[in-house]
Design a protein around this motif. Structure first.
Motif, PDB file in Angstrom:
ATOM      1  N   LEU A  67       0.834  -1.213   0.000  1.00  0.00           N
ATOM      2  CA  LEU A  67       0.000   0.000   0.000  1.00  0.00           C
ATOM      3  C   LEU A  67       0.865   1.259   0.000  1.00  0.00           C
ATOM      4  O   LEU A  67       0.594   2.217  -0.735  1.00  0.00           O
ATOM      5  CB  LEU A  67      -0.917   0.011   1.233  1.00  0.00           C
ATOM      6  N   ASN A  68       1.892   1.232   0.829  1.00  0.00           N
ATOM      7  CA  ASN A  68       2.765   2.401   0.952  1.00  0.00           C
ATOM      8  C   ASN A  68       3.504   2.691  -0.357  1.00  0.00           C
ATOM      9  O   ASN A  68       3.701   3.855  -0.734  1.00  0.00           O
ATOM     10  CB  ASN A  68       3.775   2.174   2.076  1.00  0.00           C
ATOM     11  N   HIS A  69       3.902   1.640  -1.060  1.00  0.00           N
ATOM     12  CA  HIS A  69       4.605   1.821  -2.339  1.00  0.00           C
ATOM     13  C   HIS A  69       3.689   2.455  -3.382  1.00  0.00           C
ATOM     14  O   HIS A  69       4.122   3.340  -4.144  1.00  0.00           O
ATOM     15  CB  HIS A  69       5.123   0.474  -2.845  1.00  0.00           C
ATOM     16  N   GLU A  70       2.446   2.008  -3.415  1.00  0.00           N
ATOM     17  CA  GLU A  70       1.507   2.592  -4.383  1.00  0.00           C
ATOM     18  C   GLU A  70       1.241   4.062  -4.055  1.00  0.00           C
ATOM     19  O   GLU A  70       1.160   4.904  -4.949  1.00  0.00           O
ATOM     20  CB  GLU A  70       0.192   1.801  -4.387  1.00  0.00           C
ATOM     21  N   HIS A  71       1.131   4.354  -2.762  1.00  0.00           N
ATOM     22  CA  HIS A  71       0.964   5.748  -2.335  1.00  0.00           C
ATOM     23  C   HIS A  71       2.181   6.575  -2.756  1.00  0.00           C
ATOM     24  O   HIS A  71       2.052   7.687  -3.293  1.00  0.00           O
ATOM     25  CB  HIS A  71       0.801   5.788  -0.811  1.00  0.00           C
ATOM     26  N   PHE A  72       3.374   6.011  -2.540  1.00  0.00           N
ATOM     27  CA  PHE A  72       4.627   6.677  -2.917  1.00  0.00           C
ATOM     28  C   PHE A  72       4.702   6.909  -4.426  1.00  0.00           C
ATOM     29  O   PHE A  72       5.122   7.983  -4.884  1.00  0.00           O
ATOM     30  CB  PHE A  72       5.799   5.821  -2.430  1.00  0.00           C
ATOM     31  N   LYS A  73       4.288   5.914  -5.211  1.00  0.00           N
ATOM     32  CA  LYS A  73       4.372   6.008  -6.674  1.00  0.00           C
ATOM     33  C   LYS A  73       3.531   7.171  -7.214  1.00  0.00           C
ATOM     34  O   LYS A  73       3.993   7.957  -8.038  1.00  0.00           O
ATOM     35  CB  LYS A  73       3.900   4.687  -7.296  1.00  0.00           C
ATOM     36  N   PHE A  74       2.306   7.302  -6.701  1.00  0.00           N
ATOM     37  CA  PHE A  74       1.438   8.378  -7.195  1.00  0.00           C
ATOM     38  C   PHE A  74       1.824   9.731  -6.602  1.00  0.00           C
ATOM     39  O   PHE A  74       1.603  10.765  -7.232  1.00  0.00           O
ATOM     40  CB  PHE A  74      -0.029   8.038  -6.915  1.00  0.00           C
ATOM     41  N   GLN A  75       2.415   9.722  -5.419  1.00  0.00           N
ATOM     42  CA  GLN A  75       2.965  10.971  -4.882  1.00  0.00           C
ATOM     43  C   GLN A  75       4.083  11.484  -5.782  1.00  0.00           C
ATOM     44  O   GLN A  75       4.193  12.687  -6.051  1.00  0.00           O
ATOM     45  CB  GLN A  75       3.508  10.760  -3.458  1.00  0.00           C
ATOM     46  N   ASN A  76       4.914  10.555  -6.271  1.00  0.00           N
ATOM     47  CA  ASN A  76       6.002  10.930  -7.178  1.00  0.00           C
ATOM     48  C   ASN A  76       5.480  11.442  -8.508  1.00  0.00           C
ATOM     49  O   ASN A  76       6.038  12.371  -9.095  1.00  0.00           O
ATOM     50  CB  ASN A  76       6.930   9.733  -7.408  1.00  0.00           C
ATOM     51  N   LYS A  77       4.405  10.822  -9.001  1.00  0.00           N
ATOM     52  CA  LYS A  77       3.812  11.304 -10.249  1.00  0.00           C
ATOM     53  C   LYS A  77       3.300  12.728 -10.097  1.00  0.00           C
ATOM     54  O   LYS A  77       3.486  13.571 -10.983  1.00  0.00           O
ATOM     55  CB  LYS A  77       2.664  10.380 -10.680  1.00  0.00           C
ATOM     56  N   LEU A  78       2.653  12.983  -8.967  1.00  0.00           N
ATOM     57  CA  LEU A  78       2.155  14.332  -8.716  1.00  0.00           C
ATOM     58  C   LEU A  78       3.307  15.315  -8.547  1.00  0.00           C
ATOM     59  O   LEU A  78       3.251  16.459  -9.025  1.00  0.00           O
ATOM     60  CB  LEU A  78       1.274  14.333  -7.462  1.00  0.00           C
ATOM     61  N   LEU A  79       4.373  14.861  -7.870  1.00  0.00           N
ATOM     62  CA  LEU A  79       5.549  15.709  -7.685  1.00  0.00           C
ATOM     63  C   LEU A  79       6.183  16.062  -9.029  1.00  0.00           C
ATOM     64  O   LEU A  79       6.567  17.209  -9.263  1.00  0.00           O
ATOM     65  CB  LEU A  79       6.562  14.980  -6.794  1.00  0.00           C
ATOM     66  N   SER A  80       6.260  15.073  -9.921  1.00  0.00           N
ATOM     67  CA  SER A  80       6.820  15.323 -11.256  1.00  0.00           C
ATOM     68  C   SER A  80       5.971  16.322 -12.020  1.00  0.00           C
ATOM     69  O   SER A  80       6.494  17.223 -12.689  1.00  0.00           O
ATOM     70  CB  SER A  80       6.918  14.014 -12.045  1.00  0.00           C
ATOM     71  N   LEU A  81       4.658  16.167 -11.911  1.00  0.00           N
ATOM     72  CA  LEU A  81       3.747  17.101 -12.590  1.00  0.00           C
ATOM     73  C   LEU A  81       3.945  18.515 -12.073  1.00  0.00           C
ATOM     74  O   LEU A  81       4.016  19.474 -12.862  1.00  0.00           O
ATOM     75  CB  LEU A  81       2.302  16.648 -12.369  1.00  0.00           C
TER      76      LEU A  81
END
Length: 671
Positions: free
Chosen positions: A317-331
């Motif tokens: 769960l934490n990895h999936e949360h991290f992955k989409f946080q990174n996508k938002l950060l990149s955006l």
């Protein structure tokens, strides 16, 4: 209604505070934006004003002594005052020259051997001139110094006014934001109290907690930071554009292209950010639920050595949360600062292009003071633009969080009724009742029985036979799909749930205690229950002997779920809690299963007295505790298969007989 409109509705609840904040903000912005205009006036009217028209005059105020003659700027002559010879002071490079005559036109200047040459296209003019020395030049500036100081004081005063009203604006906006979030949280928590029990069967507690805490905190950022930034930026941008149009319409029109570009960017950004934020908020909620579940069941996890397995589930769960946080950060990283930088460069390219075909001379359309003011305003314009772009991420988080909160608030519930009716007698009738937690899957089938005032009715049967479901229906935690249940001849579905429960008491198999004291857990802080009633209830259930050795007695602190107390102590408190409210109907759901034999004997003695005057339902696996029940219902797969007193059922030698024989090991029969 959209999430945005609902959030605006909450804001309108405190519109007076918000309007006051916006008025203060407008004053603050107006005072702040007056600065470049003042700077323009100082530059054009006072610093460069030396090149305006001068006339010979007599000695007096604002007159300058130069070579034993007095000269004064045209603007300082009063009406009707006599003007002498027209003279000019012009700047060539770092030098200033004095000309004792009027010039025909202005253009490119050069000075050599006491001769000033001015060229404009094919035209050329020459004038005799002399260089003005340092002290003499300072004398010509002397009349301007009081005006410059006066404008500087005005500018400083405006800064003070701006700072004062900016403080007031931020204070009132923060105050309104905190009140809005306070109201949203109260509404959400209040709505949870109105939701039916079945809603919580399908939603983990951690997810509900996440919506009340994390999601409302994200909404708080909307009011405290996002909207404050948007309001401030909107007023600043409006004020700056007004100032730009006052200075130069053409350049201001070029800058207007920023607005559609900014709006288009917001639409594109929200399309992707909204998708990412939904996943992030959902995973955050899942993490909360899992953490809550793990803490509640930590003893089981450790007892069965499931730490690594639980850790792996959490990391997923934490990895999936991290992955989409990174996508938002990149955006955010690719667009926010980069976008503003690109827009700023485009505006300055247009700015340079506009001035490229013009000469920055005092005779040009744009004065040096106006150029300074325009550059200052353009730089200021990108500060609110930067603020808006930087807050788009928080805006999306808040809108997604708001959507989740309002989804919870849209769940159908019912208002808490304050209606009160006289105490029940306690005559209960189940009339062909059928019920299922899922549609079409009945766990109770055609249940019919009566329990009269003062009777003790016991429900027995194997796990899953429907015992607790009967109690859930009686308490109206759920409503039956077929048949009806009446109390004193009145259908319970015609009575508000809270009104019915006002005359009922319940003791669960696993009692729940709240943070507080033993006494507060008995009374639940009901003002109608005195300390004497609390102590009497505890004494009646035999708790006096159990708690008498505690340091603070009945005021002993109880932490969450009463984890520092034994299961027997918790059950005694739960028992006293039910009795202190003096219910007409008392339900004991496996109430003695967690109590040792000695304590159970104390409770049984108290129960013989306490059962008088009320209808009591007892759900029990230990059949020895229900031998004295007036009526025993034997349930099997949701149906009543046997009904009668203990002696009747033993004589029947059916299902109850077999269950009792298994528990007693045949000892009683052998005896």
């Amino acid at each position: 209604m959209t999430t945005g409109r609902r959030l605006i509705q909450y804001a309108l609840s405190y519109k007076k505070i918000i309007i006051a904040a916006l008025l203060m903000l407008t004053i603050s912005v107006a005072a702040d934006l007056a600065g470049p205009f003042i700077a323009k006036t100082i530059i054009d009217q006072h610093i460069l004003g030396i090149e305006s028209n001068w006339y010979e005059t007599t000695k007096g105020k604002m007159a300058v002594n130069y070579h034993e003659k007095y000269y004064k700027r045209e603007k300082y002559f009063s009406a009707g005052e006599q003007k002498g010879n027209h003279v000019r002071i012009l700047q060539i490079g770092s030098k200033f020259v004095f000309i004792e005559q009027k010039i025909d036109f202005d253009g490119k200047r050069s000075f050599k051997n006491g001769l000033l040459t001015i060229k404009k296209g094919n035209e050329k003019a020459e004038y005799k001139a002399e260089t003005i020395k340092g002290r003499e030049l300072l004398a010509f500036y002397q009349p301007e110094i009081p005006g410059i100081f006066q404008l500087i004081l005005i500018y400083f005063g405006l800064l003070v006014v701006s700072a004062f009203f900016q403080y007031g604006e931020k204070f009132f906006l923060q105050k309104s934001a905190n009140r809005i979030i306070q109201k949203i949280r109260e509404d959400v928590y209040g709505h949870i109290q109105r939701l039916p029990i079945q809603y919580f069967d399908n939603l983990p507690a951690g997810k509900v907690v996440a919506r009340i805490t994390n999601d409302t905190e994200a909404i708080r950022e909307l009011y405290v930071t996002v909207l404050a930034t948007f309001f401030t930026s909107a007023i600043y941008i409006t004020g700056i554009y007004i100032a730009l149009f006052i200075l130069n319409v053409k350049l201001a029109a070029i800058c207007l292209l920023l607005l559609p570009i900014l709006y288009a960017w917001m639409l594109v950004y929200r399309k992707y950010a909204s998708k990412y934020n939904r996943v992030i908020r959902s995973r955050n909620s899942d993490i909360n639920a899992m953490v809550n579940e793990s803490i509640q069941g930590m003893n089981i996890i450790q007892a069965f050595n499931r730490e690594n397995h639980t850790q792996a589930d959490f990391e997923k769960l934490n990895h999936e949360h991290f992955k989409f946080q990174n996508k938002l950060l990149s955006l955010n990283s690719l667009t926010s600062h980069n976008l503003v930088g690109i827009l700023r460069n485009l505006v300055f390219v247009a700015f340079i292009w506009y001035f490229g075909g013009q000469s920055l001379t005092p005779s040009a359309v744009i004065s040096l003071g106006m150029l300074y003011a325009f550059v200052d305003y353009v730089n200021r314009l990108f500060q609110p633009v930067q603020g808006i772009v930087n807050q788009l991420a928080n805006l999306e988080q808040a809108l997604v969080a708001g959507e989740r909160v309002f989804k919870l608030m849209d769940e159908p519930g019912e208002n808490v009724s304050t209606e009160r009716i006289p105490r029940f007698k306690g005559n209960i009738k189940f009339d062909h009742v059928s019920f299922g937690y899922k549609e079409g899957e009945f766990v109770l089938k055609n249940i019919s029985f009566e329990a009269n005032h003062g009777e003790a009715v016991a429900l027995v049967g194997h796990t899953g036979s429907g015992k607790s479901s009967i109690m859930n229906l009686l308490f109206r935690f759920y409503d039956c799909q077929k048949g009806k249940i009446t109390i004193d001849g009145k259908d319970i579905e015609s009575i508000p749930r809270q009104t019915i429960r006002n005359h009922m008491g319940i003791v669960l198999q696993d009692p729940y205690l709240f943070t507080g004291t033993i006494a507060s857990n008995v009374s639940l802080d009901d003002p109608g229950i005195s300390r004497e009633k609390v102590e009497k209830a505890l004494k009646d259930v035999g708790a006096e002997m159990v708690f008498k050795n505690l340091e603070k007695g009945y005021d002993e602190p109880v932490i969450e779920k009463g984890s520092t107390l034994s299961s027997g102590q918790r059950q005694l408190i739960s028992f006293a809690r039910a009795l202190v409210f003096n219910p007409a109907i008392l339900i004991l759901d496996e109430a003695t299963s967690s109590i040792d034999t000695e304590t159970e004997a104390l409770i049984q003695e108290a129960m013989d007295v306490l059962k008088k005057g009320r209808t009591t339902f007892i759900i029990a696996h230990r059949l020895s505790t229900i031998r004295n029940a007036d009526q025993i219902l034997v349930l099997d797969r949701g149906e009543i298969v046997e009904q009668g007193s203990h002696d009747d059922l033993m004589a029947l030698k059916g299902k109850y007989y077999q269950m009792y024989q298994l528990q007693q090991g045949g000892e009683e029969l052998a005896g």
